[in-house]
Design a protein around this motif. Sequence first.
Motif, PDB file in Angstrom:
ATOM      1  N   VAL A  77      -5.548   9.857   1.174  1.00 34.52           N
ATOM      2  CA  VAL A  77      -4.215  10.453   1.105  1.00 34.52           C
ATOM      3  C   VAL A  77      -3.620  10.574   2.507  1.00 34.52           C
ATOM      4  N   ASN A  78      -4.425  11.014   3.504  1.00 38.73           N
ATOM      5  CA  ASN A  78      -3.930  11.133   4.878  1.00 38.73           C
ATOM      6  C   ASN A  78      -3.483   9.778   5.416  1.00 38.73           C
ATOM      7  N   GLU A  79      -4.265   8.752   5.150  1.00 38.63           N
ATOM      8  CA  GLU A  79      -3.906   7.402   5.604  1.00 38.63           C
ATOM      9  C   GLU A  79      -2.595   6.948   4.970  1.00 38.63           C
ATOM     10  N   ILE A  80      -2.436   7.219   3.686  1.00 38.92           N
ATOM     11  CA  ILE A  80      -1.197   6.845   2.994  1.00 38.92           C
ATOM     12  C   ILE A  80      -0.015   7.592   3.611  1.00 38.92           C
ATOM     13  N   ALA A  81      -0.203   8.873   3.921  1.00 39.80           N
ATOM     14  CA  ALA A  81       0.881   9.655   4.538  1.00 39.80           C
ATOM     15  C   ALA A  81       1.246   9.089   5.910  1.00 39.80           C
ATOM     16  N   ILE A  82       0.268   8.732   6.710  1.00 41.63           N
ATOM     17  CA  ILE A  82       0.536   8.159   8.033  1.00 41.63           C
ATOM     18  C   ILE A  82       1.272   6.835   7.899  1.00 41.63           C
ATOM     19  N   ARG A  83       0.871   6.026   6.952  1.00 32.01           N
ATOM     20  CA  ARG A  83       1.561   4.743   6.742  1.00 32.01           C
ATOM     21  C   ARG A  83       3.013   4.970   6.317  1.00 32.01           C
ATOM     22  N   ARG A  84       3.243   5.955   5.465  1.00 36.08           N
ATOM     23  CA  ARG A  84       4.622   6.244   5.032  1.00 36.08           C
ATOM     24  C   ARG A  84       5.470   6.737   6.196  1.00 36.08           C
ATOM     25  N   VAL A  85       4.896   7.590   7.052  1.00 33.10           N
ATOM     26  CA  VAL A  85       5.624   8.092   8.216  1.00 33.10           C
ATOM     27  C   VAL A  85       5.974   6.956   9.163  1.00 33.10           C
ATOM     28  N   ASN A  86       5.091   5.994   9.280  1.00 34.31           N
ATOM     29  CA  ASN A  86       5.310   4.871  10.189  1.00 34.31           C
ATOM     30  C   ASN A  86       6.183   3.781   9.582  1.00 34.31           C
ATOM     31  N   GLY A  87       6.744   4.006   8.420  1.00 29.48           N
ATOM     32  CA  GLY A  87       7.726   3.085   7.868  1.00 29.48           C
ATOM     33  C   GLY A  87       7.229   2.120   6.808  1.00 29.48           C
ATOM     34  N   ALA A  88       6.003   2.246   6.359  1.00 32.08           N
ATOM     35  CA  ALA A  88       5.503   1.357   5.305  1.00 32.08           C
ATOM     36  C   ALA A  88       6.186   1.703   3.979  1.00 32.08           C
ATOM     37  N   GLY A  92       4.413  -1.846  -0.285  1.00 28.69           N
ATOM     38  CA  GLY A  92       3.467  -2.358   0.705  1.00 28.69           C
ATOM     39  C   GLY A  92       2.148  -1.610   0.672  1.00 28.69           C
ATOM     40  N   ILE A  93       2.235  -0.288   0.528  1.00 31.12           N
ATOM     41  CA  ILE A  93       1.010   0.517   0.478  1.00 31.12           C
ATOM     42  C   ILE A  93       0.234   0.218  -0.804  1.00 31.12           C
ATOM     43  N   PHE A  94       0.947   0.142  -1.933  1.00 28.11           N
ATOM     44  CA  PHE A  94       0.277  -0.210  -3.196  1.00 28.11           C
ATOM     45  C   PHE A  94      -0.382  -1.571  -3.076  1.00 28.11           C
ATOM     46  N   ARG A  96      -1.427  -3.139  -0.453  1.00 27.26           N
ATOM     47  CA  ARG A  96      -2.581  -3.099   0.438  1.00 27.26           C
ATOM     48  C   ARG A  96      -3.797  -2.476  -0.258  1.00 27.26           C
ATOM     49  N   LEU A  97      -3.579  -1.336  -0.919  1.00 24.45           N
ATOM     50  CA  LEU A  97      -4.698  -0.657  -1.590  1.00 24.45           C
ATOM     51  C   LEU A  97      -5.281  -1.509  -2.714  1.00 24.45           C
ATOM     52  N   ILE A  98      -4.413  -2.058  -3.546  1.00 24.06           N
ATOM     53  CA  ILE A  98      -4.885  -2.876  -4.665  1.00 24.06           C
ATOM     54  C   ILE A  98      -5.509  -4.172  -4.143  1.00 24.06           C
ATOM     55  N   GLY A  99      -4.925  -4.745  -3.106  1.00 20.51           N
ATOM     56  CA  GLY A  99      -5.482  -5.953  -2.499  1.00 20.51           C
ATOM     57  C   GLY A  99      -6.890  -5.721  -1.960  1.00 20.51           C
ATOM     58  N   GLU A 100      -7.097  -4.553  -1.316  1.00 19.74           N
ATOM     59  CA  GLU A 100      -8.435  -4.235  -0.806  1.00 19.74           C
ATOM     60  C   GLU A 100      -9.448  -4.110  -1.946  1.00 19.74           C
ATOM     61  N   GLY A 101      -9.043  -3.442  -3.023  1.00 20.41           N
ATOM     62  CA  GLY A 101      -9.962  -3.286  -4.162  1.00 20.41           C
ATOM     63  C   GLY A 101     -10.313  -4.609  -4.806  1.00 20.41           C
ATOM     64  N   VAL A 102      -9.304  -5.456  -5.012  1.00 19.39           N
ATOM     65  CA  VAL A 102      -9.555  -6.763  -5.639  1.00 19.39           C
ATOM     66  C   VAL A 102     -10.348  -7.656  -4.684  1.00 19.39           C
ATOM     67  N   LEU A 103     -10.103  -7.531  -3.370  1.00 22.85           N
ATOM     68  CA  LEU A 103     -10.879  -8.306  -2.391  1.00 22.85           C
ATOM     69  C   LEU A 103     -12.357  -7.917  -2.440  1.00 22.85           C
ATOM     70  N   LEU A 104     -12.635  -6.622  -2.523  1.00 21.18           N
ATOM     71  CA  LEU A 104     -14.030  -6.178  -2.667  1.00 21.18           C
ATOM     72  C   LEU A 104     -14.673  -6.784  -3.913  1.00 21.18           C
ATOM     73  N   LEU A 105     -13.925  -6.774  -4.998  1.00 22.71           N
ATOM     74  CA  LEU A 105     -14.435  -7.363  -6.242  1.00 22.71           C
ATOM     75  C   LEU A 105     -14.657  -8.868  -6.084  1.00 22.71           C
ATOM     76  N   ALA A 106     -13.719  -9.536  -5.438  1.00 20.40           N
ATOM     77  CA  ALA A 106     -13.834 -10.990  -5.252  1.00 20.40           C
ATOM     78  C   ALA A 106     -15.006 -11.349  -4.344  1.00 20.40           C
ATOM     79  N   LEU A 107     -15.340 -10.491  -3.388  1.00 21.50           N
ATOM     80  CA  LEU A 107     -16.474 -10.763  -2.508  1.00 21.50           C
ATOM     81  C   LEU A 107     -17.809 -10.606  -3.230  1.00 21.50           C
ATOM     82  N   VAL A 108     -17.860  -9.710  -4.182  1.00 20.70           N
ATOM     83  CA  VAL A 108     -19.121  -9.434  -4.878  1.00 20.70           C
ATOM     84  C   VAL A 108     -19.329 -10.365  -6.078  1.00 20.70           C
ATOM     85  N   THR A 109     -18.251 -10.849  -6.669  1.00 16.36           N
ATOM     86  CA  THR A 109     -18.358 -11.680  -7.880  1.00 16.36           C
ATOM     87  C   THR A 109     -19.221 -12.925  -7.692  1.00 16.36           C
ATOM     88  N   PRO A 110     -19.086 -13.703  -6.606  1.00 13.38           N
ATOM     89  CA  PRO A 110     -19.967 -14.879  -6.467  1.00 13.38           C
ATOM     90  C   PRO A 110     -21.447 -14.523  -6.431  1.00 13.38           C
TER      91      PRO A 110
END
Length: 177
Positions: A77-88, A92-94, A96-110
């Motif tokens: 939550v703090n990271e999201i707040a800092i990103r919003r303050v900095n103009g994200a 963009g935040i959604f 990034r968060l969803i991309g990170e989760g799917v990337l983790l899944l994509a790395l483990v799937t193989p």
Amino acid sequence: PEHDHDIAAKLMAAAPDYLHVGNNLLTNVTSLDDIRRNFQRSTTTQLRNYSAGMGFMMINIFLGLLGTFWFRTQQRVNEIAIRRVNGATRRGIFGRLIGEGVLLLALVTPLAVAADCLLTHYDICAYYGAHHSTALRIAVCAGTSFVLMALMVIAGIWFPARRAMRIEPAQALSIDN
């Protein structure tokens, strides 16, 4: 059809006189309808048990993935707040968060697919009645599992991220986590 009634009783009545060869004697008659019903009952029971097991596993996986990513997003939550303050932007935040989760899944799937291929190759599951898997079957199962798990990851990120976006950045940064 009219001769089909009581055929088992008629056959058993004639068994002592006509239906024996040497020491072999007819002692029981089972109708094909009963054989068919018993066979289908065992198949239906097996299918029901597999479906119940699969449903139980899917619920456990769903709750595990949902809870893990839900907790992980709430801790940011703090990271999201800092990103919003900095103009994200929220999008963009959604993303990034969803991309990170799917990337983790994509790395483990193989790795999971490789482990599944090894289990299939060495017939580890053959003891349990599993049949040999083809490359197409493994690909379809892996693709379906990936899509379902990606939906679970997205759901686990989406809801707490939406809630975190509603909190004012100053308030989010002042909250003691």
